[in-house]
Design a protein around this motif. Structure first.
Motif, mmCIF file in Angstrom:
data_model
loop_
_atom_site.group_PDB
_atom_site.id
_atom_site.type_symbol
_atom_site.label_atom_id
_atom_site.label_comp_id
_atom_site.label_asym_id
_atom_site.label_seq_id
_atom_site.Cartn_x
_atom_site.Cartn_y
_atom_site.Cartn_z
ATOM 1 N N LEU A 74 0.828 -1.207 0.000
ATOM 2 C CA LEU A 74 0.000 0.000 0.000
ATOM 3 C C LEU A 74 0.863 1.258 0.000
ATOM 4 C CD1 LEU A 74 -2.607 -1.131 2.675
ATOM 5 C CD2 LEU A 74 -3.029 -0.917 0.237
ATOM 6 N N HIS A 75 1.901 1.268 0.834
ATOM 7 C CA HIS A 75 2.764 2.449 0.944
ATOM 8 C C HIS A 75 3.606 2.649 -0.312
ATOM 9 C CE1 HIS A 75 2.584 2.551 5.627
ATOM 10 N NE2 HIS A 75 1.402 2.631 5.066
ATOM 11 N N THR A 76 4.091 1.572 -0.896
ATOM 12 C CA THR A 76 4.905 1.682 -2.117
ATOM 13 C C THR A 76 4.111 2.337 -3.246
ATOM 14 O OG1 THR A 76 6.223 -0.255 -1.521
ATOM 15 C CG2 THR A 76 6.222 0.390 -3.837
ATOM 16 N N LEU A 77 2.861 1.948 -3.390
ATOM 17 C CA LEU A 77 2.019 2.523 -4.440
ATOM 18 C C LEU A 77 1.416 3.868 -4.042
ATOM 19 C CD1 LEU A 77 0.036 -0.537 -5.840
ATOM 20 C CD2 LEU A 77 1.703 0.861 -7.050
ATOM 21 N N GLY A 78 1.436 4.195 -2.744
ATOM 22 C CA GLY A 78 0.777 5.413 -2.284
ATOM 23 C C GLY A 78 -0.734 5.255 -2.288
ATOM 24 N N VAL A 79 -1.194 4.057 -1.927
ATOM 25 C CA VAL A 79 -2.605 3.702 -2.008
ATOM 26 C C VAL A 79 -3.437 4.363 -0.909
ATOM 27 C CG1 VAL A 79 -4.179 1.743 -1.587
ATOM 28 C CG2 VAL A 79 -2.297 1.497 -3.185
ATOM 29 N N ILE A 80 -4.622 4.774 -1.291
ATOM 30 C CA ILE A 80 -5.688 5.123 -0.360
ATOM 31 C C ILE A 80 -6.745 4.047 -0.573
ATOM 32 C CG2 ILE A 80 -7.459 6.806 0.259
ATOM 33 C CD1 ILE A 80 -4.623 7.840 0.731
ATOM 34 N N SER A 81 -7.097 3.344 0.509
ATOM 35 C CA SER A 81 -8.049 2.244 0.336
ATOM 36 C C SER A 81 -9.343 2.530 1.078
ATOM 37 C CB SER A 81 -7.442 0.930 0.818
ATOM 38 O OG SER A 81 -7.178 0.985 2.192
ATOM 39 N N SER A 82 -10.418 1.934 0.573
ATOM 40 C CA SER A 82 -11.728 2.031 1.204
ATOM 41 C C SER A 82 -12.300 0.628 1.310
ATOM 42 C CB SER A 82 -12.665 2.912 0.385
ATOM 43 O OG SER A 82 -13.989 2.806 0.898
ATOM 44 N N THR A 83 -12.392 0.120 2.540
ATOM 45 C CA THR A 83 -12.983 -1.197 2.725
ATOM 46 C C THR A 83 -14.485 -1.148 2.453
ATOM 47 O OG1 THR A 83 -13.194 -0.782 5.097
ATOM 48 C CG2 THR A 83 -11.246 -2.012 4.354
ATOM 49 N N LEU A 84 -15.106 -0.012 2.748
ATOM 50 C CA LEU A 84 -16.540 0.143 2.486
ATOM 51 C C LEU A 84 -16.852 -0.002 0.999
ATOM 52 C CD1 LEU A 84 -19.425 0.875 3.389
ATOM 53 C CD2 LEU A 84 -18.777 3.285 3.068
ATOM 54 N N VAL A 128 -9.223 0.535 -4.096
ATOM 55 C CA VAL A 128 -8.040 1.315 -3.746
ATOM 56 C C VAL A 128 -7.765 2.284 -4.887
ATOM 57 C CG1 VAL A 128 -7.023 -0.496 -2.289
ATOM 58 C CG2 VAL A 128 -6.383 -0.362 -4.691
ATOM 59 N N LYS A 129 -7.256 3.444 -4.529
ATOM 60 C CA LYS A 129 -6.852 4.434 -5.516
ATOM 61 C C LYS A 129 -5.414 4.818 -5.209
ATOM 62 C CE LYS A 129 -11.350 6.453 -6.486
ATOM 63 N NZ LYS A 129 -12.097 7.701 -6.686
ATOM 64 N N TYR A 130 -4.660 5.108 -6.277
ATOM 65 C CA TYR A 130 -3.262 5.485 -6.099
ATOM 66 C C TYR A 130 -2.813 6.351 -7.271
ATOM 67 C CZ TYR A 130 -2.674 1.599 -9.313
ATOM 68 O OH TYR A 130 -2.769 0.766 -10.394
ATOM 69 N N PRO A 131 -1.831 7.217 -7.008
ATOM 70 C CA PRO A 131 -1.331 8.074 -8.092
ATOM 71 C C PRO A 131 -0.455 7.274 -9.051
ATOM 72 C CG PRO A 131 -0.120 8.494 -6.073
ATOM 73 C CD PRO A 131 -1.207 7.514 -5.739
ATOM 74 N N SER A 132 -0.597 7.544 -10.339
ATOM 75 C CA SER A 132 0.218 6.904 -11.359
ATOM 76 C C SER A 132 0.492 7.947 -12.436
ATOM 77 C CB SER A 132 -0.506 5.695 -11.943
ATOM 78 O OG SER A 132 0.277 5.096 -12.957
ATOM 79 N N GLY A 133 1.696 8.480 -12.430
ATOM 80 C CA GLY A 133 2.022 9.547 -13.367
ATOM 81 C C GLY A 133 1.197 10.777 -13.053
ATOM 82 N N ASP A 134 0.458 11.259 -14.038
ATOM 83 C CA ASP A 134 -0.350 12.462 -13.840
ATOM 84 C C ASP A 134 -1.835 12.156 -13.622
ATOM 85 O OD1 ASP A 134 -0.808 11.537 -16.373
ATOM 86 O OD2 ASP A 134 -0.754 13.504 -17.337
ATOM 87 N N ARG A 135 -2.155 10.922 -13.264
ATOM 88 C CA ARG A 135 -3.560 10.567 -13.047
ATOM 89 C C ARG A 135 -3.713 9.681 -11.819
ATOM 90 N NH1 ARG A 135 -4.173 6.031 -17.787
ATOM 91 N NH2 ARG A 135 -2.823 4.653 -16.686
ATOM 92 N N ILE A 136 -4.940 9.403 -11.450
ATOM 93 C CA ILE A 136 -5.257 8.523 -10.324
ATOM 94 C C ILE A 136 -5.825 7.226 -10.896
ATOM 95 C CG2 ILE A 136 -6.681 8.220 -8.261
ATOM 96 C CD1 ILE A 136 -4.566 10.397 -7.953
ATOM 97 N N GLU A 137 -5.222 6.100 -10.504
ATOM 98 C CA GLU A 137 -5.731 4.796 -10.936
ATOM 99 C C GLU A 137 -6.550 4.186 -9.804
ATOM 100 O OE1 GLU A 137 -3.716 2.105 -13.350
ATOM 101 O OE2 GLU A 137 -2.165 3.524 -13.954
ATOM 102 N N GLU A 138 -7.409 3.241 -10.175
ATOM 103 C CA GLU A 138 -8.330 2.645 -9.221
ATOM 104 C C GLU A 138 -8.409 1.146 -9.463
ATOM 105 O OE1 GLU A 138 -12.264 4.602 -8.242
ATOM 106 O OE2 GLU A 138 -12.909 3.031 -9.629
ATOM 107 N N LEU A 139 -8.334 0.384 -8.389
ATOM 108 C CA LEU A 139 -8.578 -1.059 -8.438
ATOM 109 C C LEU A 139 -9.838 -1.315 -7.631
ATOM 110 C CD1 LEU A 139 -4.975 -2.384 -7.677
ATOM 111 C CD2 LEU A 139 -6.063 -2.133 -9.913
#
Length: 136
Positions: A80-90, A94-105
């Protein structure tokens, strides 16, 4: 599975076998590890492998365990920390920065329910026969 409270990435037997990993691929990992039930877990070793999340690839140190789980792997705080993830269990995403955008899993709610039911209903052969014998 994403576990924000743990600090050790875990790989279970199904994924270990599915990746065709062999004991010689592993390095020794000799720190004790406790399961969610508080029992000592049998460790096979440790391996560093690349894991792709969206467009990002992160090297992850997995501890290989030899116990049943409905999950294939658990990723934790280091990932989580390596990717800079913000996660929501609800929201199971998870969302994380990738280049100039935000990616989501995004997780799969119905699959998560099936995993949970599988874990609840699972009884190892030794425990189930002991409970039958104890009830006679």
């Amino acid at each position: 599975m994403v576990d924000q409270g743990s600090c050790v990435e875990i790989m279970y037997p199904d994924l270990y076998k599915g990746l065709n990993l062999k004991p010689e691929d592993l390095t020794i990992y000799d720190s004790p590890l406790l399961s969610f039930e508080g029992k000592v877990v049998i460790l096979k070793g440790q391996i560093r492998i690349p894991v792709q999340a969206g467009s990002e690839v992160v090297e992850v140190d997995f501890i290989i365990v030899d116990i049943y789980s409905p999950y294939m792997a658990i990723v934790t705080r280091p990932w989580l920390h390596t990717l800079g993830v913000i996660s929501s269990t609800l929201h199971q995403k998870v969302k994380y920065p990738s280049g100039d955008r935000i990616e989501e899993l995004v997780g799969d709610q119905s699959m998560a329910r099936r995993y949970l039911m599988s874990a609840i209903l699972y009884q190892p052969a030794a425990e189930s026969s002991a409970s039958i014998e104890g009830g006679l």
